[in-house]
Each structure stands twice: as structure tokens, then as C-alpha cells.
Design a protein around this motif. Structure first.
Motif, PDB file in Angstrom:
ATOM      1  N   THR A 127       0.278   4.364   0.773  1.00  0.00           N
ATOM      2  CA  THR A 127       0.091   5.336   1.848  1.00  0.00           C
ATOM      3  C   THR A 127       0.798   4.932   3.137  1.00  0.00           C
ATOM      4  OG1 THR A 127      -2.013   4.249   2.379  1.00  0.00           O
ATOM      5  CG2 THR A 127      -2.087   6.171   0.932  1.00  0.00           C
ATOM      6  N   VAL A 128       0.966   3.638   3.390  1.00  0.00           N
ATOM      7  CA  VAL A 128       1.605   3.215   4.630  1.00  0.00           C
ATOM      8  C   VAL A 128       3.111   3.424   4.584  1.00  0.00           C
ATOM      9  CG1 VAL A 128      -0.186   1.518   5.066  1.00  0.00           C
ATOM     10  CG2 VAL A 128       1.870   0.827   3.853  1.00  0.00           C
ATOM     11  N   SER A 134       0.847  -1.188   0.000  1.00  0.00           N
ATOM     12  CA  SER A 134       0.000   0.000   0.000  1.00  0.00           C
ATOM     13  C   SER A 134       0.889   1.247   0.000  1.00  0.00           C
ATOM     14  CB  SER A 134      -0.907   0.020   1.235  1.00  0.00           C
ATOM     15  OG  SER A 134      -1.661   1.210   1.278  1.00  0.00           O
TER      16      SER A 134
END
Length: 298
Positions: free
Chosen positions: A142-143, A140
């Protein structure tokens, strides 16, 4: 001499085709076709109408937008689009075009080379490499914002075009590699073998045989990457702080804050931002649909 007429019996009669009931089947097929067309028409309206409403809202005044949001503009003001263009949309558009074009070129080339190697070359550890590609699809973006910030600062490309180009390429290469690989698995290898027998090198075979045959899936991969790069917001917000380097999503958000309540100019900017992707998709939609259907179908 007496002539006698022989009346044919039912057994002597020629066989007749059994009667079939086609009425209900045909009516059911017609109803299904009508329902399909109605569903497609409703879907088209749901997609096209918001775009038309946004474009027409850019020709209205603030009063018309709030008093009659669904009506047509009484006196279309094309100057709103020119004002939005000079308010910064032109610069944001150039930044997005540069980042998108560079990332699309990098993603398509790297993914095509990787997919060709995984499907046509006997390379060591090909299966672990394929599993690594599939595993990278689960990451992911965003992480990883915090470690990516530190990495880009260490590489001295933070707050530059390269920050977005590298990240957009890295996070989309696994998916496009998997997509192109699935397409190449369904293509015949005899043409490539014939080219190699005629004296062509692997490099020439790739560019003159594989790339033309894989054009639909390459166009699909390019369009998917273009849509992602053009509309991506999180990376462009975090890794770009210079106002002169901001892309369209972040730039339009900043412009909305500056304009405060000038909704026609904001709608004009949104229309200008959406127009390039709409035109590109309409031009390449035939290859896009064919590439996706054959790629995902393998």
C-alpha cells in the motif's frame, strides 16, 4: 517317609510389577481430548456458519432478512442467484479467474526456479540474493501505490490485466521462494545426483525429479497465491478503472452501490464469489497442509 511342605517366603515369591496409577492419567487424557474436540467443533461452527448464513440470505427477501435474519427462508428464491450472475458477477468472476490463474502460474514457476537455484546450484552471491529475497518480504504494497501508478503508466500497462498480474507476482514471489526453499532443504539430493549421473540435464532433473518431490509445497504456494489474488482489493481498485476489467472484490463493491438496498442479490453475489476458493481448498487441502507443515517446519 515323611513329606514336608515348604511354604514360600516373601523373598522366594516371584517379583510383581509395581502398581501404577493409570486412572487419573487416563481421565485427564480423555478430558483433554474432549476439550480439544469441543474447541475444534466451535472453530468449525465459527467458520462454516457465516458462509451458510450468507448463502441462505441470498434465498430470502429483504423483509425476511431484516425481520428474521437467523431463520430459514420461507420460500427460497433461486432466481436471486441468476439475477446476481447477470448483474455483472459473471464478468467479475472471469476477470478474477484470469488474473488469479496467470499470477499463480507465474509465482509458482519463478519461485520454484529461484528456490532450486538457491538450494542446489553453486551460484555466486547466493547469500546476498537470499537476503534480498527476505528483505523484499518486508515491503508493504500500500505504501508504493503512487510510484507504482507512475511505473505502470510508463510501461503502458495501467488499466490492463497485466498491471494486476505483474504486481501480484512481484509482491508474492519473495515469500513463496522462501517457502519452497525451506522445503527443498529438507529433501534428499541423492535422487537428483542419480538422475544427473544417468545423463539427465539440470532442466530434466528439475522437471522430472524436483517438481514431483516438491508437489505439496508447490500446491501450498499456489493456494496461498490464489487466495491473495482472488481477494486483493487495493491494487484492483487503484490500477483498474475500466468496468469491464474489474475483479470480484471491486466489482462486488460497485454492485453494492448500484443495488442500494437489494441485500439478497448482494449476498448471492458474495456466495458466488466465495464458492470457487472453497471448492479449490477442499480439493487440495491434503497437499496444502502437508506442504505448509513441512515447509515452515524446516
Amino acid at each position: 517317609m515323611t513329606l514336608t511342605l515348604h511354604k514360600p517366603t516373601p523373598a522366594d515369591a516371584p517379583p510383581t510389577a509395581p502398581a501404577t496409577r493409570r486412572g487419573p492419567a487416563r481421565s485427564g487424557s480423555a478430558v483433554l481430548r474432549v476439550l480439544t474436540y469441543c474447541g475444534l467443533a466451535a472453530l468449525a461452527v465459527a467458520v462454516v456458519y457465516p458462509l451458510c448464513w450468507m448463502a441462505l440470505s441470498g434465498l430470502k427477501t429483504n423483509g425476511e432478512i431484516f425481520s428474521d435474519p437467523w431463520g430459514l427462508p420461507a420460500h427460497p428464491d433461486w432466481g436471486t442467484y441468476a439475477d446476481a450472475w447477470h448483474q455483472g458477477v459473471f464478468g467479475y468472476l472471469l476477470n478474477s479467474a484470469l488474473v488469479t490463474a496467470a499470477s499463480v502460474l507465474a509465482v509458482v514457476l519463478i519461485s520454484a526456479w529461484a528456490a532450486y537455484g538457491l538450494t542446489r546450484l553453486a551460484i555466486p552471491c547466493s547469500q546476498p540474493a537470499l537476503l534480498l529475497v527476505l528483505g523484499a518480504m518486508m515491503l508493504s504494497p500500500t505504501v508504493a501505490l503512487v510510484p507504482l501508478t507512475q511505473l505502470l503508466q510508463a510501461l503502458h500497462i495501467y488499466d490492463t490485466y497485466w498491471a494486476l498480474i505483474v504486481l501480484y507476482t512481484a509482491f508474492k514471489v519473495p515469500f513463496t521462494t522462501f517457502l519452497i526453499r525451506a522445503y527443498l532443504l529438507g529433501q534428499p539430493v541423492e535422487v537428483e545426483e542419480a538422475a544427473l549421473i544417468d545423463g539427465a540435464s539440470r532442466w530434466q532433473t528439475f522437471w522430472r525429479v524436483v517438481v514431483p518431490m516438491a508437489r505439496p509445497i508447490l500446491v501450498s504456494a499456489a493456494l496461498l497465491q490464489a487466495l491473495f489474488s482472488w481477494n486483493e482489493y487495493a491494487f484492483a481498485l487503484v490500477f483498474i478503472t475500466d468496468d469491464h476489467l474489474k475483479t470480484l472484490p471491486v466489482g462486488l463493491a460497485d454492485m453494492a452501490g448500484r443495488l442500494n438496498s437489494d441485500w439478497p442479490m448482494l449476498f448471492a453475489g458474495l456466495t458466488i464469489a466465495a464458492l470457487p476458493m472453497i471448492v479449490i481448498f477442499l480439493v487440495a487441502q491434503r497437499h496444502f497442509v502437508r506442504g505448509l507443515s513441512e515447509g515452515f517446519g524446516k
